[in-house]
Scaffold this active site. Structure first.
Site, PDB file in Angstrom:
ATOM      1  CE1 TYR A  51    -109.703  42.380  24.924  1.00  0.00           C
ATOM      2  CE2 TYR A  51    -109.809  39.992  25.122  1.00  0.00           C
ATOM      3  CZ  TYR A  51    -109.093  41.178  25.228  1.00  0.00           C
ATOM      4  OH  TYR A  51    -107.803  41.165  25.662  1.00  0.00           O
ATOM      5  CD  GLU A  53    -109.070  45.920  22.078  1.00  0.00           C
ATOM      6  OE1 GLU A  53    -109.140  46.202  20.867  1.00  0.00           O
ATOM      7  OE2 GLU A  53    -108.123  45.301  22.591  1.00  0.00           O
ATOM      8  CG  ASP A 197    -104.530  60.858  42.656  1.00  0.00           C
ATOM      9  OD1 ASP A 197    -105.564  60.251  43.014  1.00  0.00           O
ATOM     10  OD2 ASP A 197    -103.424  60.303  42.500  1.00  0.00           O
ATOM     11  CB  THR A 223    -108.453  54.264  43.553  1.00  0.00           C
ATOM     12  OG1 THR A 223    -108.631  54.886  44.827  1.00  0.00           O
ATOM     13  CG2 THR A 223    -106.996  54.398  43.127  1.00  0.00           C
ATOM     14  CE  LYS A 226    -105.860  53.794  47.041  1.00  0.00           C
ATOM     15  NZ  LYS A 226    -104.732  54.680  46.722  1.00  0.00           N
ATOM     16  NE  ARG A 232    -106.527  46.380  44.453  1.00  0.00           N
ATOM     17  CZ  ARG A 232    -106.450  46.786  45.722  1.00  0.00           C
ATOM     18  NH1 ARG A 232    -107.189  46.228  46.647  1.00  0.00           N
ATOM     19  NH2 ARG A 232    -105.615  47.744  46.077  1.00  0.00           N
TER      20      ARG A 232
HETATM   21  C1  LIG Z   1    -103.748  54.643  45.823  1.00  0.00           C
HETATM   22  C2  LIG Z   1    -103.377  55.827  45.078  1.00  0.00           C
HETATM   23  C3  LIG Z   1    -103.098  55.768  43.696  1.00  0.00           C
HETATM   24  C4  LIG Z   1    -102.848  54.501  42.946  1.00  0.00           C
HETATM   25  O1  LIG Z   1    -103.774  53.548  42.923  1.00  0.00           O
HETATM   26  P1  LIG Z   1    -103.431  52.051  42.475  1.00  0.00           P
HETATM   27  O2  LIG Z   1    -104.789  51.540  42.222  1.00  0.00           O
HETATM   28  O3  LIG Z   1    -102.719  51.426  43.628  1.00  0.00           O
HETATM   29  O4  LIG Z   1    -102.591  52.104  41.252  1.00  0.00           O
HETATM   30  C5  LIG Z   1    -102.873  56.952  43.021  1.00  0.00           C
HETATM   31  N1  LIG Z   1    -102.901  58.130  43.660  1.00  0.00           N
HETATM   32  C6  LIG Z   1    -103.133  58.229  44.976  1.00  0.00           C
HETATM   33  C7  LIG Z   1    -103.145  59.569  45.613  1.00  0.00           C
HETATM   34  C8  LIG Z   1    -103.369  57.083  45.739  1.00  0.00           C
HETATM   35  O5  LIG Z   1    -103.574  57.196  47.030  1.00  0.00           O
END
Ligand SMILES: *Cc1c(COP(=O)(O)O)cnc(C)c1O
Length: 410
Positions: A51, A53, A197, A223, A226, A232
């Site tokens: 933990y 925090e 994003d 993220t 990807k 993740r």
């Molecule tokens: C995949 C994705 C997310 C969200 O990611 P999660 O880990 O699935 O919550 C947010 N924005 C974009 C543009 C994405 O492609």
């Protein structure tokens, strides 16, 4: 995995079966990837137990000497790689990361402007069923009805009219480059915060295979699982002036204890992304996607925007007399994993849309290049043409398995 086998044979078996599925099939979902053993070892490490925090040097729990080492490494590497002034590596995933940005910088009811989900955006960019569309006033831009490209003049007019407090660029199903500079200019001109994003694009940005939103964009979320090829999870990077608000929104605003095993794995993937080989990887992803796109178009497939500049393709299946759901199911039977997807201005519904989305990050990780991408396009075409013939699909599955033999993942 002896301990797992002994304690829980059912989960052990599922892991083995999934490993076979991955090794013997083609993973073409553009948001997926295969992480290294080093990333998995960090993810499966004892930092799961801790933990912590708070933030490095300011924790609400004792015993965080080594946790701080881990989190500081992740932060420093993220800042260096992307050229960011500040990084928060604690968001549990992409959706909570975006939520934290809104929570940090907007008041409930403020106007937020993002790309329409049905035309390539993400749920968290203001879709009415999502928190982002309920807690805030969403305004959505899309793509041009003819070209299916973002019309920057239309984005500007919408921003001038609606006066959003934040403008989000980035998507989940847009096959062309984002002009992050233009988005930032529009945001500046209407007095909005610019947010990019780059969940899908992070690996391409680092590898110089897509223009970067740094250093000008105010806030950037991504993220880590990807194209960045990590665990993740997610990160928020921002200019110094937003750092305190962002950190407070993540913890204690939205989350409790950070997942430090996952943060350790993030640090590892960022280290891997600093290696020169990662640039080659990112560039190969795009080369592979372009070749697959050309080949598919040669086989009579219609691609949204007639091709791709990045890692993904959006296929309009209407001329093939098959729906996205049917194509996904047929390809699954042939060992090819894709996802059904809305195409811009889709006349069909999200659960059975007109398109499928294909991407090359995962197959590129296992070493596949242009030649394999041409073969894969041929296999996709054959599966779509024989979508109602289970024996034919089983035969294609054999060809897929044969192709994959030369490219083991795990
Ligand atoms: C995949 C994705 C997310 C969200 O990611 P999660 O880990 O699935 O919550 C947010 N924005 C974009 C543009 C994405 O492609």
């Amino acid at each position: 995995m002896e301990s797992l086998k002994q304690t829980d044979p059912e989960i052990h078996e599922a892991v083995l079966n999934e490993t076979n599925r991955i090794n013997e099939g083609l993973e073409l979902i553009p948001s997926e990837n295969f992480v290294s053993r080093a990333v998995m070892q960090a993810l499966g490490s004892i930092f799961n137990n801790k933990y912590s925090e708070g933030y490095p040097g300011k924790r609400y729990y004792g015993g965080n000497k080594y946790t701080d080492v881990v989190e500081n490494l992740a932060i420093e590497r993220a800042k260096k790689l992307f050229g960011a002034e500040h990084a928060n590596v604690q968001p549990y995933s992409g959706s909570p990361a975006n939520t934290a940005v809104y929570f940090a910088l907007l008041n409930f009811g403020d106007t937020l402007m993002g790309m329409n989900l049905a035309q390539g955006g993400h749920l968290t960019h203001g879709h009415p069923v999502n928190f982002s569309g309920r807690a805030y006033r969403p305004v959505q831009y899309g793509v041009d009805p003819q070209t299916h490209l973002i019309d920057y003049d239309a984005v500007r007019s919408l921003a001038e009219k609606e006066k959003p407090k934040i403008i989000i660029s980035g998507a989940t199903a847009y096959p062309r480059k984002f002009d992050f500079e233009e988005f930032h200019k529009i945001a500046q001109d209407v007095g909005a915060i610019s947010m990019a994003d780059i969940a899908h694009l992070a690996g391409l940005v680092i590898g110089d295979a897509h223009p970067s939103p740094f250093p000008f964009t105010d806030v950037v979320t991504t993220t880590t699982h990807k194209t960045l090829r990590g665990p993740r999870g997610a990160m928020i990077m921002c200019k110094k002036q937003f750092a305190e608000a962002i950190d407070k929104a993540v913890f204690p605003g939205l989350q409790g204890g950070p997942h430090e095993h996952r943060i350790a794995a993030t640090a590892v993937c960022l280290k891997e992304a600093m290696e020169p080989g990662f640039r080659d990887y990112a560039k190969q992803i795009v080369k592979n996607a372009k070749v697959m796109a050309e080949e598919l178009m040669g086989l009579g497939f219609k691609l949204i925007t007639d091709g791709t500049d990045n890692h993904l393709m959006l296929v309009d299946l209407r001329n093939k007399n098959i729906t996205g759901r049917e194509a996904e199911a047929a390809l699954d039977k042939a060992g090819i994993t894709v996802n059904k997807n809305m195409i811009p201005y889709d006349p069909r519904k999200p659960f059975d849309p007109s398109g499928i989305r294909l991407g090359t990050p995962a197959i590129t990780t296992r070493g596949m290049k242009e030649q394999e991408c041409r073969e894969i396009a041929g296999l996709i075409s054959k599966a779509v043409d024989n979508c109602k013939d289970d024996a034919a699909l089983e035969g294609i599955k054999g060809d897929v398995k044969e192709l994959c033999k030369g490219f083991p993942v795990y």
